[in-house]
Every structure is written in C-alpha cells, then in structure tokens.
Design an enzyme around this catalytic site. Structure first.
Site, PDB file in Angstrom:
ATOM      1  N   ASP A 176      -5.784  -4.362  77.840  1.00  0.00           N
ATOM      2  CA  ASP A 176      -4.537  -4.380  77.076  1.00  0.00           C
ATOM      3  C   ASP A 176      -3.362  -3.997  77.975  1.00  0.00           C
ATOM      4  OD1 ASP A 176      -2.708  -3.958  74.671  1.00  0.00           O
ATOM      5  OD2 ASP A 176      -4.607  -4.309  73.665  1.00  0.00           O
ATOM      6  N   HIS A 235       1.568  -1.441  72.990  1.00  0.00           N
ATOM      7  CA  HIS A 235       0.501  -2.187  72.310  1.00  0.00           C
ATOM      8  C   HIS A 235      -0.876  -1.550  72.493  1.00  0.00           C
ATOM      9  CE1 HIS A 235      -2.159  -5.658  71.429  1.00  0.00           C
ATOM     10  NE2 HIS A 235      -1.149  -6.129  70.709  1.00  0.00           N
ATOM     11  N   SER A 242      -4.146  -8.167  66.388  1.00  0.00           N
ATOM     12  CA  SER A 242      -4.373  -7.100  67.368  1.00  0.00           C
ATOM     13  C   SER A 242      -4.638  -5.776  66.673  1.00  0.00           C
ATOM     14  CB  SER A 242      -3.151  -6.932  68.276  1.00  0.00           C
ATOM     15  OG  SER A 242      -3.012  -8.001  69.153  1.00  0.00           O
TER      16      SER A 242
END
Length: 776
Positions: free
Chosen positions: A225, A272, A450
């Site tokens: 990620d 994220h 996600s």
C-alpha cells in the site's frame, strides 16, 4: 559468410563429416548465404526480436534516451509443482504441519532463486558491461518472477530482446491505489461506535469471534500500500517490530520495506495504507477505538505506492519481499512471511497476466492473496465485467463493498471475470468506514473497496489462528460457505457478480472450524540457559542476551555475569513464536510472539500436542481434554545443533576443480547459498536435519544429493558432467576435449564458428543440423 573451423582431437573426422554433409543433402545442409540472402536473414532475425518488444515501450523511447523496462525470461519456475513435491517429501519424512510449511516455503524460494541465477547470468554480464559504459543506469533482478527491471537505452533494450533466453520486453507500467470515493449526498450519517466497536466491525460479527477466543493472536497480516504510520496509538503495539522493552525503538528488519524510496522506518504520506491497516488490526491498549477485525494480529507492510501510483517494478519488488521478507543483506527469510497479504490496488479491467506468477507463488507458499475489486472512476464507469485487474484473476480472492444496510456500494466494480467465473468472491463493509490515519488520529466517511478488503484479510487471520495449517484453498472455501448471501434487484440470486458469495462473517467462519468443546492452552519458551562455562557456549548466551536486550552489543559469559551481577544458576526463560499442533487431529495454532502463549479449542479426549519452531528441537506431551474444560500444556524448547555440509566439486571429464559453483539447500532458504573457491571447495552450516542439496555451475549439468546431518556432519566430493550450452542454444567446437565428446555421444551436437562479411553486423545460419550418428 565464411566458416572457420577450430582443430580438436577429432579434427580429421570432423573434416570428412563436414565435407560429407555439404555434399549429401539428405543429411542436412549448411547454406553459405549471398549478400542478398544475408539481408533477408537479418530481416527474419530482426522481426523475431521485435516481436518480443512491447509497442508501448517503443513509444516511450521517442521521448527519453533511457527508459525503465521489464524483461521476462522464458524459463519460469512452476511453484505449484515445487510446493507439491516438497509436501510429498515432508510426508515421507513424517514432518509436522509447521515443518512441512517451512519446507514448502523454502523449496519455493530456493527453486525460484536457482532458476533466476542460472538463466540470467549471461544477460546480467552484458548489462553490467553496458552499465560501465553509461548505457544502463539501473539493474534490478527478480526471482519471484524470473526477470529484471532495467533502465537503459533503446539500443541496449533491443540487444536484450535478441537474447534467446528472453521471452518478453515490457514497459514499466503504473498501477493505482483504489482511492476512496466521495459519495457526497449519497453518504449516510456516521453511526456511533457501540462500546468502542465500530459498526463495520460488528457488521461482520468480529466481536463474537473474539468472544470465542479468536482475535488473530499469533498471526501476521501484511499490506502492499502507501505505507503505515507505525506509532499510531491503534497500531503501534500491533507492529511486529514493536519491542515492549524499548517501545520507541522498534525493529524494522523483516517488518517493513519501502520499494519506492528505501526509507528504513515505516511512514505513510498518503493516509491510505494506515486506514487499511487499522481496519485489519486497529485498537488502542485501553480498549478504545476498536477499528480492527483482528486486534490480536501483528502487521507488517510494504510501501509500493507514491502520489503518482505504483510501478510494476516496485510491485514486483514488493511481491518478492512478501514471499520471504529480507534481512539487511538482502537474504530472504521464508519463516517471516505473513499469513495474508492485503492488496487495495489494481489497474483497469480486462486480461493482463503480469502479476499472475506472483499470486501463484504466494499461494504455493500458503500466503492468502486478497485483492479489492476496485472502484468506479473517470476511466471505468463500472457495470458488468468492470472488475479491476489483478482482482479479476481466478487465483486471487476479490472483495466488493457494501454499506450499513448490506447494499452494494454504487462504486463497487462488478464481474464476471474475463478469465471466466464469478467475481468478486465476497463482500465486506466499504461505505462510511472509520479507521486510523497519519497524525495519530481517526477519520470516518471513507468509501471504497479498499475499505472492504481488509475486513476479509483480517478474518483470514482469525482462521489461521484457529488452524494455522489451513491451505489457501481451504480458507477460500470456508469464507464462501459461511458468507451471508446478499441479493438485490440487479442481482436477484446468490452468489452473483456484485456481492460474490455474500457478506463475510467472522463468527460463522470460526464456528465452522471449532466446536468449542474444550481448550488447550499454555506457553512456549526458549529453554533456560544455565550460566555454566562447561554447559553453554558464548554464542548461545549472547543469542539469549540479544533476545532480552536487542540493542546491546554481544558479551561473553564472564562479562555478562559481571554486568548483571548474577548469583542464580539461570536466566529467566524467554517466550517465543512457535506452532502448536495436535498430532491425531492435525489442528494447529500459533503462539503469540510477545508472550509465547496460545489457546487451541479441541474436542474432548486424549491427544498428543507438539510444539515446534524454526531452529529448535520439537517437543511433545500428552494432554487430556474434557468438555468445557481447559487442559494446560507448556513447552520449553532447546536450540538445534548446527552441522556442516562440505566437499569439493570437480569436472567429471578433466578432474579439474570448479570455481564459483553454487550450492544451496532446497528445504531451508534462510541458509544463504555458497559458491566454491579456487580449489572447488564449499562449506555451509545447516541445522540438524535432512536436506536436498543442489549444485549448479555454468557449463555443467545440475547435480543434487541428500545430506543427513541429524547426527553428524556430511562431506561429499562431487563430479559435474559438462554440457554445451542449453536447450535451443548453438555451441561451437572450442578445442577442448569435453566439447569434442559431441562426436561420440548421442544427443549432443556441435556447430562451427563463423565470421561475417565485412560491413555486416549480423546474419543467420539457416542450416547446420548434422546427423552423423544414430540415436542408439
């Protein structure tokens, strides 16, 4: 073109045979081309080379002198077969689940490395020469996929494509994180956490799984990620590198890797990855902010994405690290691999096999590959068949997103897969999700697949806690069988290409594995070390001391006694990571690395419990389990002894010693391969056990033997059989006796060395199949 012959012991015979070949066309022909024919042959050769090169890559060289491109070699390791063979060998040796898994992972890593080292040698030699000439800027070799990433000129790229062992030359594409979607007026008001537990965690029934004793303890989750803020209050103590004795001095080796900038410490500049990791394992020590499905699990991470996305080169690098996290010297450690890897990223829809070898290798090594299905965007409006690649692979487990009412998120991409079959495989909450973000804070309102994927990855951790030796296929089936079916007007039947099998259910998945009749619990420690110069070596003591004080320089026994003012005969036993298995049923679990403790639900009866860990002798004991009762089984494990495997390697034909032959152990990839010295000698240290030792050297056929170092060292003198080139390559007679063997042995061949006409850069020899001897 002119043919030049080199004399050997069989020169006279050669001359006669060549004359016969040139005059008797029934045996084959050598065609000496004219100038016009030479042009045609150059065109054929050029066409074959160009077919390997991506047209997208060629366009990149119109703008830049040097471009990063990927090279895929023809020879690729079938990791599924390697894993199966390793399991067969393990069963014959009656190895336990833990040793079987390590043997399997090591075999996969060892064979991958051997294939890349053997097949990339000539190419690397060329590239390194060009690097000295400044025609190549960077070279990165991979083994998880037998290939390389190279930054170089167009001329170098074209010459690379001409190598016979090269299959394809491809552009270094950029993939994207599945960025959160702004739903604006469609978004519902945030629901308050109940008892500190977020709505989405309750939606998948994670608290009920915790109540049954399953919170992921002993398991490891990973993500590829944007990185992670390691010291976030919900994540700090869940980081595998966290050291309670030194809470602000974690160990990043094996636990963090930055494929983008090489940062030594974890960070997240895009939020994220921290949000995703929070949904997998997040919770604060005091019980606040229960944002994670598996709060007992540890996390590790790879940063492969920056603001511009993640390149294929970085993602291959990330995938290789996940397979076997590397130490500071770059050596892989399969025993440090995670149980599951979360991938909340992808490309567009459609067919693209570029990451399939990585996924298949993860599966062969029992690493569960979870991928988010992807979100709608400007370039992908969604609808039928829109699911992103690689989530659309049949080999991955893909997750779609649902809201608080268990309805499909409007952004969640749909199947079917272009490879055939239903996609996504399952669904999880992905609308209005609250989780951790950098700055040690929390944020709600995140929407996307996600946000859904990490719920599934965390449930996999719960299942691996319940039974550590579950295969990827078995976990997939449990998740599908226990999911809550979901339908709507668009998808009236279940399973379907929106929700897959339905909403993931942690409680039902765990219940499918356990009946809660009884429990085995206990602790595994490193056996007490007695401070007696006659009973313990300096090495063993400093290893023990390092475990207690990882930042302290090693000390010998005398110094350690003086420093600690030790009066007693021993040091307190250390807790350790181990696998606990019940031999009769095959059920197994992991201990918590920090405490060494474990719990394993099991049916009532009398059973044999075994504890084992890499580098330690296994131990067993008998337990009696009663209904609704807990049986205790504690273990103290002793380190295994190390023994030497050594010998010499020589040319079978000439007797000359072979320098730089590579020797490696298939079943233990942690032990670094060694090369022979000038005298053809090699020596490596292995833990007590039985190993397959493989040997290879340039210009020689491979060799393998079994080394049993259970009781004593092994010495072996090896003779390698030389050969000319490899399949598909033409070798020429260089005047050595071993290459002249081609005249006498069936199946061998030889070719002449030729020079080109003046001014010509290349030509193609279209004849040259010499059949002077029968296959008998």
């Amino acid at each position: 073109m002119k043919l030049k012959f080199r004399k050997t012991a069989g020169y006279r015979l050669m001359s006669l045979l060549v004359i016969g070949t040139l005059t008797m066309t029934s045996f084959g022909t050598v065609q000496a081309t004219s100038t016009s024919t030479s042009y045609q042959e150059e065109a054929v050769s050029s066409k074959t080379t160009k077919a390997k090169i991506s047209s997208r890559l060629m366009k990149q060289f119109q703008q830049d002198d040097q471009v990063t491109f990927l090279i895929k070699m023809k020879e690729q390791t079938n990791t599924q077969n390697v894993a199966k063979e390793a399991v067969i060998k393990a069963k014959k040796q009656k190895l336990t689940a833990a040793k079987t898994q390590y043997t399997k992972r090591s075999a996969v890593v060892s064979e991958l490395r051997a294939t890349s080292e053997k097949t990339q040698e000539a190419l690397l030699t060329y590239l390194q020469k060009e690097q000295k000439k400044k025609q190549v800027k960077e070279i990165h070799s991979y083994y998880i996929v037998n290939g390389l990433a190279v930054t170089g000129t167009k001329e170098v790229m074209e010459k690379v494509a001409a190598f016979p062992e090269v299959d394809q030359v491809l552009p270094n594409e950029t993939r994207q994180i599945h960025r959160p979607v702004d739903l604006k007026t469609k978004q519902k008001k945030q629901m308050k956490a109940v008892g500190g537990v977020e709505w989405n965690i309750s939606q998948v029934h994670a608290p009920e799984a915790w109540a049954l004793g399953y919170d992921g303890t002993g398991t490891v989750v990973a993500s590829i990620d944007t990185g992670v803020e390691w010291d976030h209050p919900a994540l700090k103590e869940k980081y595998r590198g966290f050291d309670p004795a030194h809470p602000n001095e974690p160990t990043h080796e094996f636990n963090w890797y930055d494929a983008t900038t090489g940062s030594e410490a974890p960070y997240d500049d895009l939020e994220h990855g921290t949000h995703v990791t929070g949904t997998m394992v997040g919770s604060e020590p005091d019980g606040k902010n229960q944002i994670g499905v598996a709060p007992g699990a540890k996390w590790i991470a790879v940063k492969a994405f920056s603001e511009d996305g993640g390149t294929d080169a970085d993602l291959l690098d990330a995938g290789e690290w996940i397979l076997a996290p590397k130490d500071e010297a770059g050596n892989p450690h399969p025993e440090k691999a995670p149980d599951v890897v979360n991938n909340s990223w992808g490309g567009g829809p459609g067919l693209d096999d570029w990451y399939k070898d990585v996924v298949n290798t993860w599966r062969a090594a029992d690493i569960f590959p979870e991928f988010s299905a992807g979100n709608t965007d400007l370039f992908n409006p969604g609808g039928e068949g829109s699911i992103a690649n690689p989530a659309n692979y049949q080999e991955v487990f893909a997750t779609g997103a649902t809201d608080q009412d268990n309805k499909l998120g409007s952004f969640s991409l749909q199947g079917p897969s272009p490879y055939g079959g239903m996609k996504p495989d399952i669904a999880a909450p992905g609308v209005n999700i609250r989780s951790s973000i950098p700055g040690k804070g929390y944020e709600d309102g995140w929407n996307g697949t996600s946000m859904a994927g990490p719920h599934v990855s965390a449930v996999v951790a719960l299942l691996r806690q319940a039974q550590s030796d579950l295969s990827v296929e078995e976990i997939e089936q449990i998740l599908i069988d226990t999911a809550k079916p979901l339908t709507d007007q668009q998808f009236p039947e279940s399973p379907n290409n929106g929700y897959g099998a339905g909403l993931v259910d942690a409680r039902e998945a765990i219940t499918a594995l356990t009946d809660g009749i009884g429990m085995i619990e206990g602790q595994v420690t490193n056996e007490d070390v007695h401070l007696d110069d006659m009973k313990i070596t300096d090495q063993a003591l400093t290893q023990k001391d390092k475990a207690v004080h990882p930042h302290k320089k090693p000390a010998n026994i005398k110094e350690l006694k003086k420093e600690k003012n030790l009066a007693g005969p021993s040091i307190k036993a250390l807790p350790m990571k181990a696998e606990i298995s019940v031999l009769e049923s095959g059920k197994s679990t992991y201990t918590d690395e920090a405490t060494g403790r474990y719990q394993l639900p099991h049916s009532a009866g009398k059973f044999t419990v075994k504890a084992e860990a890499y580098g330690f002798e296994s131990r067993t004991q008998t337990v009696h389990i009663s209904s609704n009762k807990t049986a205790e089984a504690n273990f103290a494990l002793q380190p295994l002894k190390k023994r030497t495997i050594s010998g010499t390697i020589a040319n079978e034909t000439t007797g000359e010693k072979i320098k730089d032959a590579t020797v490696y152990l298939v079943e233990d990839a942690k032990i670094k391969p060694v090369k022979t010295n000038e005298s053809g000698e090699f020596s490596l240290e292995a833990l007590s056990g039985v190993y397959t030792v493989k040997v290879f050297a340039k210009g020689f056929k491979g060799y393998s033997f079994t080394a049993d170092v259970t009781e004593k060292p092994v010495g072996k003198n090896i003779q390698l059989e030389p050969f000319i080139g490899f399949a598909g390559e033409i070798g020429y007679d260089d005047g050595t006796a071993e290459n002249a063997r081609a005249f006498y042995d069936p199946g061998n061949g030889w070719a002449v060395k030729f020079s080109l006409e003046k001014g010509k850069k290349q030509a193609q020899l279209t004849g040259g199949l010499f059949r002077f001897w029968s296959s008998e």
